[in-house]
Design an enzyme around this catalytic site. Structure first.
Site, PDB file in Angstrom:
ATOM      1  N   GLY A  17       0.775  -1.251   0.000  1.00 41.06           N
ATOM      2  CA  GLY A  17       0.000   0.000   0.000  1.00 41.06           C
ATOM      3  C   GLY A  17       0.800   1.291   0.000  1.00 41.06           C
ATOM      4  O   GLY A  17       1.787   1.439  -0.721  1.00 41.06           O
ATOM      5  N   ASN A  90       4.027   4.206   9.470  1.00 42.06           N
ATOM      6  CA  ASN A  90       2.892   4.104   8.551  1.00 42.06           C
ATOM      7  C   ASN A  90       2.062   2.839   8.781  1.00 42.06           C
ATOM      8  O   ASN A  90       0.886   2.801   8.418  1.00 42.06           O
ATOM      9  CB  ASN A  90       3.443   4.142   7.114  1.00 42.06           C
ATOM     10  CG  ASN A  90       2.457   3.615   6.108  1.00 42.06           C
ATOM     11  OD1 ASN A  90       1.492   4.293   5.767  1.00 42.06           O
ATOM     12  ND2 ASN A  90       2.673   2.383   5.653  1.00 42.06           N
ATOM     13  N   TYR A 155     -11.356   2.247  15.000  1.00 42.44           N
ATOM     14  CA  TYR A 155     -10.291   2.798  14.155  1.00 42.44           C
ATOM     15  C   TYR A 155     -10.100   4.303  14.357  1.00 42.44           C
ATOM     16  O   TYR A 155      -8.976   4.764  14.583  1.00 42.44           O
ATOM     17  CB  TYR A 155     -10.636   2.499  12.695  1.00 42.44           C
ATOM     18  CG  TYR A 155      -9.649   3.017  11.681  1.00 42.44           C
ATOM     19  CD1 TYR A 155      -8.403   2.406  11.508  1.00 42.44           C
ATOM     20  CD2 TYR A 155      -9.956   4.108  10.864  1.00 42.44           C
ATOM     21  CE1 TYR A 155      -7.499   2.877  10.558  1.00 42.44           C
ATOM     22  CE2 TYR A 155      -9.068   4.577   9.916  1.00 42.44           C
ATOM     23  CZ  TYR A 155      -7.840   3.954   9.767  1.00 42.44           C
ATOM     24  OH  TYR A 155      -6.948   4.417   8.821  1.00 42.44           O
ATOM     25  N   LYS A 159      -6.631   6.836  15.214  1.00 40.25           N
ATOM     26  CA  LYS A 159      -6.010   7.812  14.316  1.00 40.25           C
ATOM     27  C   LYS A 159      -6.009   9.203  14.954  1.00 40.25           C
ATOM     28  O   LYS A 159      -5.090   9.991  14.744  1.00 40.25           O
ATOM     29  CB  LYS A 159      -6.724   7.790  12.960  1.00 40.25           C
ATOM     30  CG  LYS A 159      -6.507   6.472  12.205  1.00 40.25           C
ATOM     31  CD  LYS A 159      -5.026   6.198  12.024  1.00 40.25           C
ATOM     32  CE  LYS A 159      -4.704   4.986  11.181  1.00 40.25           C
ATOM     33  NZ  LYS A 159      -3.281   4.843  10.880  1.00 40.25           N
TER      34      LYS A 159
END
Ligand code: NAD
Length: 263
Positions: A17, A90, A155, A159
């Site tokens: 990705g 990442n 999630y 973040k």
């Protein structure tokens, strides 16, 4: 070319990705790249692609949930290339958009926090002393548009924590000339989306998703890579405690362009 000449960079999650595209671009810009991933096959594929292009990279296997493995990753970079200038955290995993907070299992939430929050913290914790000693460094982490307008309750908070962690680390390490920033991508045209394009239902989903953007598109992984090169390079030497939104305008535009079209 050469925007990262001579720099040594670790990129976690670069076996796939965004991380893979970023590793390839970093290497093309002159960095020596440590491809760090728990997936050996994916990581070695990234290294091979970089070497085939005539650039420099090495693979180290790491599960960022394990702090000892994170320390080994940092030691590997220093032993192999003699320095560590850039850490790009990442690696991350998704939550589950199909469950709400009432139906999601606490184990699932813990699993996502373990990788996204504690994993990112582990990497920064192990890399920081090397940069502090050198009085220079750039730390980057991948947040998400989910940090700013939500997604699922496992999630999105991870973040948000990453965006907040980078601001805090910028405050803690700024006096040592170590910068720390995050990148918040919107949904990207990864392999999963390219597969989706093959079905009618998938194409409809992509069209709806694009509507959140005033420029009517999704992010390409290379868009994130370009932002990361900027933050890794000395071009951004005055930029710290910042989040760069690589989001096709979705966060700030908030869908107002769609309302305007409706009159
Ligand atoms: N794809 C999107 O639309 C999108 C949008 C916003 C943010 N993000 C974030 O971008 C980052 C990369 O996403 P992607 O879409 O390229 O995902 P991806 O699944 O293609 O790549 C993630 C990589 O991280 C590695 N990884 C996972 N857990 C790990 C662990 N514990 N230790 C080491 N490596 C681990 C995987 O092996 C994989 O190679 C993630 O942090 C993700 O949350 C993605």
């Amino acid at each position: 070319m050469n925007r990262l000449k001579g720099k040594v960079a670790i990129i976690t999650g670069s076996g796939s990705g965004f991380g893979r595209d970023t590793a390839e671009l970093f290497a093309k810009e002159g960095a020596k790249v440590v491809v760090a991933d728990m997936n050996r096959e994916g990581g070695e594929k990234t290294v091979n692609k970089i070497k085939e292009a005539g650039n420099e990279a090495s693979f180290v296997q790491v599960d960022i949930r394990n702090i000892d493995e994170c320390q080994t990753m940092v030691d590997f970079a220093v032993d192999t290339y003699g320095a560590l200038d850039v850490l790009y955290c990442n690696a991350g995993i998704p939550g589950d958009l199909f469950y709400d907070v009432a139906h999601m299992s606490p184990e699932n939430v813990r699993r996502v926090f373990e990788v996204n929050v504690f994993g990112t913290w582990n990497c920064i914790h192990c890399a920081a002393p090397v940069m502090v000693m050198k009085r220079k460094g750039s730390i980057i982490a991948t947040a998400s548009s989910a940090a700013w307008y939500g997604a699922d309750s496992a999630y999105a908070p991870t973040k948000g924590a990453i965006a907040c962690m980078t601001t805090s680390v910028a405050n803690e390490l700024g006096r040592y000339n170590v910068r720390c920033n995050s990148i918040s991508p919107y949904m990207a045209m990864t392999e999963a989306f390219h597969e989706m394009e093959k079905t009618e239902g998938g194409r409809a989903f992509i069209e709806v998703t694009k509507k959140y953007s005033p420029i009517y598109r999704l992010v390409e992984p290379i868009d994130v890579a370009y932002a990361a090169v900027y933050l890794a390079s000395d071009e951004s030497s005055s930029v710290t405690a910042m989040d760069i939104k690589v989001d096709c305008g979705t966060i700030n535009a908030s869908g107002v362009h769609e309302l305007k079209k409706r009159g």
